[in-house]
Enzyme design. Sequence first.
Site, PDB file in Angstrom:
ATOM      1  N   ARG A  16      -5.393   4.624   4.725  1.00 12.12           N
ATOM      2  CA  ARG A  16      -4.639   3.422   5.079  1.00 12.12           C
ATOM      3  C   ARG A  16      -5.454   2.168   4.852  1.00 12.12           C
ATOM      4  NH1 ARG A  16      -4.475  -0.307   8.733  1.00 12.12           N
ATOM      5  NH2 ARG A  16      -6.142   0.615   9.993  1.00 12.12           N
ATOM      6  N   ALA A  17      -4.795   1.144   4.331  1.00 15.46           N
ATOM      7  CA  ALA A  17      -5.361  -0.203   4.291  1.00 15.46           C
ATOM      8  C   ALA A  17      -4.316  -1.151   4.851  1.00 15.46           C
ATOM      9  CB  ALA A  17      -5.746  -0.602   2.865  1.00 15.46           C
ATOM     10  N   SER A  18      -4.764  -2.295   5.345  1.00 16.16           N
ATOM     11  CA  SER A  18      -3.853  -3.179   6.076  1.00 16.16           C
ATOM     12  C   SER A  18      -2.926  -3.982   5.169  1.00 16.16           C
ATOM     13  CB  SER A  18      -4.659  -4.147   6.957  1.00 16.16           C
ATOM     14  OG  SER A  18      -5.387  -3.419   7.930  1.00 16.16           O
ATOM     15  N   THR A  19      -3.371  -4.304   3.959  1.00 18.87           N
ATOM     16  CA  THR A  19      -2.575  -5.161   3.083  1.00 18.87           C
ATOM     17  C   THR A  19      -2.535  -4.596   1.676  1.00 18.87           C
ATOM     18  OG1 THR A  19      -4.421  -6.536   2.319  1.00 18.87           O
ATOM     19  CG2 THR A  19      -3.373  -7.164   4.397  1.00 18.87           C
ATOM     20  N   GLN A  25      -5.773  -4.805  -0.291  1.00 17.64           N
ATOM     21  CA  GLN A  25      -6.840  -3.844  -0.029  1.00 17.64           C
ATOM     22  C   GLN A  25      -6.507  -2.507  -0.677  1.00 17.64           C
ATOM     23  OE1 GLN A  25      -6.832  -3.978   4.256  1.00 17.64           O
ATOM     24  NE2 GLN A  25      -8.330  -5.634   4.337  1.00 17.64           N
TER      25      GLN A  25
END
Length: 204
Positions: A8-11, A14
Amino acid sequence: MFVRAYLRASTKEQDANRAKSDLLAFAKEHGLQIAATYLENESGASLARPELFRLLSDCQPGDILLIEQVDRLSRLNGADWNKLKDEIRDRRIKVVALDLPTSWGMASGNADEFTSRMADAINNMMLDMIAAIARKDYDDRRRRQAQGIAKAKDQGKYRGRPEDKSRNNAILSMLKGGQSWNTIVSATGCSRSTLARLAKRAVA
């Protein structure tokens, strides 16, 4: 037992795939093979994560949810973290995190019942602690960001995030061309809140 890796990445800016090599190396070192990888660009502070819940629904009892760090799984508040924990517990999924050595023994499955239960209890306690720390870090960063914006506004220096005009113009063209919201989100990576704002502009 299947190992399912969650990245997972936030945006969208990323790279959610960044930690994949580390997870593959860990699996190889422990004699495991990753059966499936689930990538997601969503905030860890939200339960609205389709890929995470697709992973959970794919799991069978005893499967392993492999993550790089606990904060990849959760920056949730207490209530939402308890909901996610209940889902993981009810499905009898083992959480193994590279930054949580107490969880590594969960990957072997060779321990006797007493040792396994003790390890599970310790691991759950550590998961709770690290998830709470991850949430505090999230809240602290949001607070510092709000303080910085307030200070910049007081000094007349705050201009907000610059608009991506070329992307937004393309989105407006797609909206006027009758493209569905799902198609636009997939094609451009914009959030649905941004899309809603531009949709209002398109009919203004």
